[in-house]
Write an enzyme that holds these catalytic residues in place. Structure first.
Site, PDB file in Angstrom:
ATOM      1  N   GLY A   1      -3.458   1.967   1.167  1.00 59.89           N
ATOM      2  CA  GLY A   1      -3.460   3.394   1.502  1.00 59.89           C
ATOM      3  C   GLY A   1      -2.904   3.661   2.885  1.00 59.89           C
ATOM      4  O   GLY A   1      -3.079   4.744   3.438  1.00 59.89           O
ATOM      5  N   LYS A   2      -2.233   2.665   3.451  1.00 57.06           N
ATOM      6  CA  LYS A   2      -1.717   2.826   4.815  1.00 57.06           C
ATOM      7  C   LYS A   2      -0.421   3.635   4.812  1.00 57.06           C
ATOM      8  O   LYS A   2      -0.244   4.544   5.616  1.00 57.06           O
ATOM      9  CB  LYS A   2      -1.487   1.453   5.448  1.00 57.06           C
ATOM     10  CG  LYS A   2      -2.787   0.694   5.713  1.00 57.06           C
ATOM     11  CD  LYS A   2      -2.537  -0.743   6.171  1.00 57.06           C
ATOM     12  CE  LYS A   2      -3.851  -1.443   6.487  1.00 57.06           C
ATOM     13  NZ  LYS A   2      -3.658  -2.873   6.827  1.00 57.06           N
ATOM     14  N   VAL A   3       0.470   3.288   3.916  1.00 57.89           N
ATOM     15  CA  VAL A   3       1.719   4.049   3.761  1.00 57.89           C
ATOM     16  C   VAL A   3       1.665   4.723   2.392  1.00 57.89           C
ATOM     17  O   VAL A   3       1.271   4.101   1.398  1.00 57.89           O
ATOM     18  CB  VAL A   3       2.946   3.109   3.878  1.00 57.89           C
ATOM     19  CG1 VAL A   3       4.237   3.848   3.537  1.00 57.89           C
ATOM     20  CG2 VAL A   3       3.035   2.523   5.287  1.00 57.89           C
TER      21      VAL A   3
END
Lengths: 68, 336
Positions: free
Chosen positions: B290-292
């Site tokens: 869910g970081k990028v």
């Protein structure tokens, strides 16, 4: 040979780093004692401790002092 | 998908001409769209989009010895032109900025050299760059002086690393310095691993010279809410990563913590993903965390950053023109 082994200078002391190569070194021992840490490579004090490995500081400082 | 969907855009061959500008060459790379040329051209497009997006905060991650290798002025210019809003850096890159700010130098050297000979001459090697030990020592001398001054000024207050960086920048007078520019432009430089460099040695000496209660106090956790707040207040977030390591994960992790995700991502690295190390991890891998964001504009450029990054910046500067103006993002900058 024996004389060389007995040479004790700031330039072969474990507390030294280069400062104005080769004539001056930075002494961390003197720094933490609140003394001027910048000393001549060819000086020494009573707290001299052998460096773990030899550098060219003394050799080059001597060459420089002979040439000036 | 149908067969013809795979065969929509032919590769256009790169056409060179005398006196081409950087962006003209990048446009040719775009026509090719292939391999490293295609990725580099995509990175230029993404950076341009980030800059033209009124709601996007841009974070620059710096790892690897890019400042000693020559990117110092590129980064300083990006700060002064407001083409980045926050930096997350290794402490070492700021050390090397500081060394030059007080008159030291990095020298062109060679990777094929007798390293023991360098050791005996008190010269340090960073691949093919040589740094005289005295330039580090003179930086240490200044750090010890500054650490004492800062500690005296702030007494028992802990400083976040971006506050520490500004305090250093405040005491420098070199306009080409990254630290100085960041201080003047109020661009935060976060150094989550600040002690992993010469700062640590200087701090050790400093700690030997003053009473424990008089030492400089830095807390890299203190800036976490400040950093997360930047992501929260930004409509969109973009990252440009040079190298990877701690700076890359600091940015990516903040995006997750803020429940935002990253909207634009450029990673310049030569690392590979198979080791599981972050510097080589693909941008697709970051989606799983869910970081990028899945729909993010993103590209990984495989190459050496000192070669790649100035080309991206030069191309985008050319596209934007001299009069391009961009405000600080998010509005008002950081909030303490």
């Amino acid at each position: 040979m024996k004389d060389k082994e007995n040479e004790k200078y700031c330039g072969n002391c474990s507390y030294h780093n280069a400062y104005e190569y080769p004539s001056k070194v930075f002494c961390t021992y003197r720094l933490v004692k609140g003394l001027n840490p910048v000393v001549s490579t060819l000086w020494r004090c009573e707290n001299w401790t052998p460096a773990m490995d030899k550098c060219f500081c003394i050799e080059d400082a001597k060459k420089q002092s002979r040439s000036t | 998908m149908r067969r013809e969907d795979f065969l929509t855009e032919p590769v256009k061959h790169i056409k060179l001409k005398p006196k081409m500008t950087v962006n003209e060459l990048i446009n040719q790379y775009n026509m090719s769209g292939s391999f490293g040329a295609g990725r580099l051209a995509t990175a230029c497009d993404i950076y341009e989009k980030m800059l033209r997006d009124d709601g996007c905060t841009i974070y620059l991650g710096l790892a690897g010895a890019v400042v000693p290798a020559g990117l110092r002025m590129v980064i300083t210019d990006l700060i002064r032109k407001r083409m980045i809003d926050a930096i997350v850096s290794t402490g070492a890159n700021m050390i090397h900025d500081f060394i030059e700010a007080i008159g030291g130098h990095h020298y062109k050297g060679h990777w094929f050299v007798d390293d023991y000979l360098l050791y005996k001459y008190h010269i340090y090697r960073i691949y093919d760059i040589f740094v005289p030990e005295e330039d580090f020592i003179k930086a240490d001398e200044k750090f010890i002086q500054f650490f004492r001054e800062i500690a005296t000024e702030f007494k028992d207050r802990y400083l976040a690393t971006h506050e520490f960086a500004w305090e250093l920048g405040k005491r420098l007078d070199d306009p080409n310095s990254i630290l100085r520019a960041a201080y003047e432009m109020k661009v935060p430089i976060f150094m989550p691993a600040a002690r992993d460099c010469e700062f640590s040695y200087a701090f050790y000496l400093h700690s030997q010279m003053v009473k424990p209660e008089e030492t400089l106090k830095i807390d890299s956790f203190k800036e976490v809410p400040v950093f997360i707040d930047l992501f929260r207040r930004s409509e969109r977030n973009g990252m440009i990563i040079i190298g990877g390591g701690v700076p890359r994960n600091t940015i990516q992790h903040a995006a997750v913590t803020a429940r935002k995700g990253i909207d634009y991502a450029i990673v310049i690295t030569m690392d590979r993903p198979e080791t599981g190390g972050l510097s080589g991890s693909t941008l697709e891998e970051t989606i799983s965390w869910g970081k990028v964001k899945r729909e993010a504009n993103k590209v990984m450029v495989t190459g050496e950053a000192v070669m790649i990054f100035p080309i991206i910046v030069a191309s985008v500067m050319e596209r934007l023109g001299e009069n391009f103006y961009r405000e600080q993002h998010p509005k008002g900058g950081i909030r303490e």
